[in-house]
Scaffold this motif. Sequence first.
Motif, PDB file in Angstrom:
ATOM      1  N   LEU A  48      70.941  14.281  52.342  1.00  0.00           N
ATOM      2  CA  LEU A  48      70.820  15.650  51.833  1.00  0.00           C
ATOM      3  C   LEU A  48      71.875  16.572  52.456  1.00  0.00           C
ATOM      4  CD1 LEU A  48      66.933  15.931  51.871  1.00  0.00           C
ATOM      5  CD2 LEU A  48      68.382  16.056  49.828  1.00  0.00           C
ATOM      6  N   LEU A  49      72.129  16.399  53.738  1.00  0.00           N
ATOM      7  CA  LEU A  49      73.127  17.234  54.423  1.00  0.00           C
ATOM      8  C   LEU A  49      74.538  16.891  53.953  1.00  0.00           C
ATOM      9  CD1 LEU A  49      71.579  17.157  58.003  1.00  0.00           C
ATOM     10  CD2 LEU A  49      71.608  19.096  56.423  1.00  0.00           C
ATOM     11  N   LYS A  50      74.830  15.610  53.821  1.00  0.00           N
ATOM     12  CA  LYS A  50      76.167  15.205  53.348  1.00  0.00           C
ATOM     13  C   LYS A  50      76.421  15.705  51.936  1.00  0.00           C
ATOM     14  CE  LYS A  50      77.078  11.254  56.267  1.00  0.00           C
ATOM     15  NZ  LYS A  50      77.219   9.803  56.375  1.00  0.00           N
ATOM     16  N   ALA A  51      75.406  15.647  51.083  1.00  0.00           N
ATOM     17  CA  ALA A  51      75.555  16.108  49.694  1.00  0.00           C
ATOM     18  C   ALA A  51      75.895  17.598  49.642  1.00  0.00           C
ATOM     19  CB  ALA A  51      74.273  15.834  48.907  1.00  0.00           C
ATOM     20  N   ARG A  52      75.511  18.321  50.676  1.00  0.00           N
ATOM     21  CA  ARG A  52      75.786  19.763  50.740  1.00  0.00           C
ATOM     22  C   ARG A  52      76.949  20.081  51.673  1.00  0.00           C
ATOM     23  NH1 ARG A  52      71.211  18.306  49.187  1.00  0.00           N
ATOM     24  NH2 ARG A  52      70.064  19.511  47.657  1.00  0.00           N
ATOM     25  N   ARG A  53      77.633  19.026  52.092  1.00  0.00           N
ATOM     26  CA  ARG A  53      78.811  19.142  52.967  1.00  0.00           C
ATOM     27  C   ARG A  53      78.493  19.878  54.273  1.00  0.00           C
ATOM     28  NH1 ARG A  53      81.228  20.125  47.736  1.00  0.00           N
ATOM     29  NH2 ARG A  53      82.445  18.311  47.133  1.00  0.00           N
ATOM     30  N   ILE A  54      77.318  19.612  54.805  1.00  0.00           N
ATOM     31  CA  ILE A  54      76.928  20.161  56.101  1.00  0.00           C
ATOM     32  C   ILE A  54      77.265  19.112  57.149  1.00  0.00           C
ATOM     33  CG2 ILE A  54      75.008  20.983  57.512  1.00  0.00           C
ATOM     34  CD1 ILE A  54      73.577  21.781  54.908  1.00  0.00           C
ATOM     35  N   ASP A  55      77.998  19.499  58.174  1.00  0.00           N
ATOM     36  CA  ASP A  55      78.420  18.581  59.226  1.00  0.00           C
ATOM     37  C   ASP A  55      77.195  18.077  59.985  1.00  0.00           C
ATOM     38  OD1 ASP A  55      79.530  17.192  61.317  1.00  0.00           O
ATOM     39  OD2 ASP A  55      80.751  18.852  62.055  1.00  0.00           O
ATOM     40  N   THR A  56      76.839  16.833  59.743  1.00  0.00           N
ATOM     41  CA  THR A  56      75.632  16.268  60.343  1.00  0.00           C
ATOM     42  C   THR A  56      75.763  16.081  61.851  1.00  0.00           C
ATOM     43  OG1 THR A  56      76.357  14.019  59.826  1.00  0.00           O
ATOM     44  CG2 THR A  56      74.920  15.104  58.230  1.00  0.00           C
ATOM     45  N   SER A  57      76.967  15.969  62.367  1.00  0.00           N
ATOM     46  CA  SER A  57      77.121  15.797  63.812  1.00  0.00           C
ATOM     47  C   SER A  57      76.857  17.094  64.568  1.00  0.00           C
ATOM     48  CB  SER A  57      78.524  15.278  64.147  1.00  0.00           C
ATOM     49  OG  SER A  57      79.495  16.277  63.883  1.00  0.00           O
ATOM     50  N   GLN A  58      76.944  18.218  63.887  1.00  0.00           N
ATOM     51  CA  GLN A  58      76.730  19.519  64.511  1.00  0.00           C
ATOM     52  C   GLN A  58      75.385  20.142  64.132  1.00  0.00           C
ATOM     53  OE1 GLN A  58      78.937  20.840  66.741  1.00  0.00           O
ATOM     54  NE2 GLN A  58      79.938  18.870  66.486  1.00  0.00           N
ATOM     55  N   PRO A  67      66.354  22.668  46.026  1.00  0.00           N
ATOM     56  CA  PRO A  67      67.226  21.785  45.243  1.00  0.00           C
ATOM     57  C   PRO A  67      67.765  22.447  43.970  1.00  0.00           C
ATOM     58  CG  PRO A  67      65.315  20.591  45.994  1.00  0.00           C
ATOM     59  CD  PRO A  67      65.071  22.055  46.307  1.00  0.00           C
ATOM     60  N   GLY A  68      69.044  22.244  43.755  1.00  0.00           N
ATOM     61  CA  GLY A  68      69.695  22.810  42.579  1.00  0.00           C
ATOM     62  C   GLY A  68      70.002  24.286  42.705  1.00  0.00           C
ATOM     63  N   MET A  69      69.600  24.897  43.816  1.00  0.00           N
ATOM     64  CA  MET A  69      69.801  26.334  43.987  1.00  0.00           C
ATOM     65  C   MET A  69      70.688  26.632  45.193  1.00  0.00           C
ATOM     66  SD  MET A  69      68.057  27.577  41.476  1.00  0.00           S
ATOM     67  CE  MET A  69      67.847  29.291  41.805  1.00  0.00           C
ATOM     68  N   ALA A  70      70.146  26.430  46.382  1.00  0.00           N
ATOM     69  CA  ALA A  70      70.868  26.813  47.594  1.00  0.00           C
ATOM     70  C   ALA A  70      70.247  26.121  48.797  1.00  0.00           C
ATOM     71  CB  ALA A  70      70.779  28.334  47.787  1.00  0.00           C
ATOM     72  N   TYR A  71      70.930  26.264  49.928  1.00  0.00           N
ATOM     73  CA  TYR A  71      70.346  25.822  51.189  1.00  0.00           C
ATOM     74  C   TYR A  71      70.562  26.915  52.223  1.00  0.00           C
ATOM     75  CZ  TYR A  71      75.012  24.740  53.000  1.00  0.00           C
ATOM     76  OH  TYR A  71      76.309  24.833  53.414  1.00  0.00           O
ATOM     77  N   PHE A  72      69.707  26.903  53.249  1.00  0.00           N
ATOM     78  CA  PHE A  72      69.747  27.913  54.300  1.00  0.00           C
ATOM     79  C   PHE A  72      69.577  27.213  55.635  1.00  0.00           C
ATOM     80  CE2 PHE A  72      67.982  29.611  50.426  1.00  0.00           C
ATOM     81  CZ  PHE A  72      68.682  30.796  50.240  1.00  0.00           C
ATOM     82  N   ASP A  76      68.102  32.247  58.630  1.00  0.00           N
ATOM     83  CA  ASP A  76      67.966  32.402  57.174  1.00  0.00           C
ATOM     84  C   ASP A  76      66.968  31.384  56.620  1.00  0.00           C
ATOM     85  OD1 ASP A  76      69.720  34.548  56.951  1.00  0.00           O
ATOM     86  OD2 ASP A  76      71.444  33.292  56.415  1.00  0.00           O
ATOM     87  N   ALA A  77      66.989  30.165  57.162  1.00  0.00           N
ATOM     88  CA  ALA A  77      66.034  29.143  56.726  1.00  0.00           C
ATOM     89  C   ALA A  77      64.603  29.588  57.036  1.00  0.00           C
ATOM     90  CB  ALA A  77      66.338  27.805  57.395  1.00  0.00           C
ATOM     91  N   ALA A  78      64.396  30.098  58.239  1.00  0.00           N
ATOM     92  CA  ALA A  78      63.056  30.555  58.619  1.00  0.00           C
ATOM     93  C   ALA A  78      62.574  31.672  57.692  1.00  0.00           C
ATOM     94  CB  ALA A  78      63.060  31.027  60.074  1.00  0.00           C
ATOM     95  N   LEU A  79      63.453  32.601  57.366  1.00  0.00           N
ATOM     96  CA  LEU A  79      63.065  33.701  56.478  1.00  0.00           C
ATOM     97  C   LEU A  79      62.763  33.209  55.065  1.00  0.00           C
ATOM     98  CD1 LEU A  79      65.507  36.533  57.633  1.00  0.00           C
ATOM     99  CD2 LEU A  79      63.088  36.231  58.208  1.00  0.00           C
ATOM    100  N   GLU A  80      63.546  32.251  54.580  1.00  0.00           N
ATOM    101  CA  GLU A  80      63.298  31.715  53.237  1.00  0.00           C
ATOM    102  C   GLU A  80      61.994  30.916  53.187  1.00  0.00           C
ATOM    103  OE1 GLU A  80      64.795  32.306  50.272  1.00  0.00           O
ATOM    104  OE2 GLU A  80      65.903  33.805  51.426  1.00  0.00           O
ATOM    105  N   ILE A  81      61.692  30.216  54.261  1.00  0.00           N
ATOM    106  CA  ILE A  81      60.415  29.498  54.321  1.00  0.00           C
ATOM    107  C   ILE A  81      59.276  30.510  54.265  1.00  0.00           C
ATOM    108  CG2 ILE A  81      58.918  28.103  55.802  1.00  0.00           C
ATOM    109  CD1 ILE A  81      61.601  26.720  56.772  1.00  0.00           C
ATOM    110  N   ALA A  82      59.375  31.574  55.058  1.00  0.00           N
ATOM    111  CA  ALA A  82      58.334  32.620  55.052  1.00  0.00           C
ATOM    112  C   ALA A  82      58.191  33.241  53.668  1.00  0.00           C
ATOM    113  CB  ALA A  82      58.669  33.696  56.081  1.00  0.00           C
ATOM    114  N   ARG A  83      59.302  33.443  52.983  1.00  0.00           N
ATOM    115  CA  ARG A  83      59.281  34.027  51.629  1.00  0.00           C
ATOM    116  C   ARG A  83      58.440  33.175  50.671  1.00  0.00           C
ATOM    117  NH1 ARG A  83      62.951  37.490  50.041  1.00  0.00           N
ATOM    118  NH2 ARG A  83      64.557  36.704  51.440  1.00  0.00           N
TER     119      ARG A  83
END
Length: 139
Positions: A48-58, A67-72, A76-83
């Motif tokens: 999932l991280l590679k598909a979004r070009r997120i550096d998995t080593s960091q 999915p199909g929308m965005a990632y956080f 920002d992830a914590a706020l989106e989860i709360a939302r």
Amino acid sequence: MQVESGKKIILFDGVCNLCNGAVQWVIKRDQTDVFRFAPLQSAIAEDLLKARRIDTSQMDSIVFIDPGMAYFIKSDAALEIARNIKGYGWAPAVFGWIPRSVRDGIYDLIAKNRYRFFGKKEQCMIPSAELNAKFLQTS
């Protein structure tokens, strides 16, 4: 890997006690069964991280994927989860006003010290039979 339609994914540090506690907290409040989970240490998370070009080593942050929308990531992830949790929609409105650099600075401080403050497990948590469907599995 196919994720059920309408489900949102939370990637978390599977050996971190704080992260596991946060996942349990979300599961208890996920009244509409919208979330699916996978530890960052899993092959699914790596894909999932590679598909979004997120550096998995960091990556040692929580990641929220719509999915199909965005990632956080990070605060920002914590706020989106709360939302997406009924009764906690106020959190992004209140904390969203704080500049991301400040929110992420606090997040990074806690993340950097999470094992020292909260401890860690020897292996990723294994969900109970009743919760197993909420965790993404390799097919």
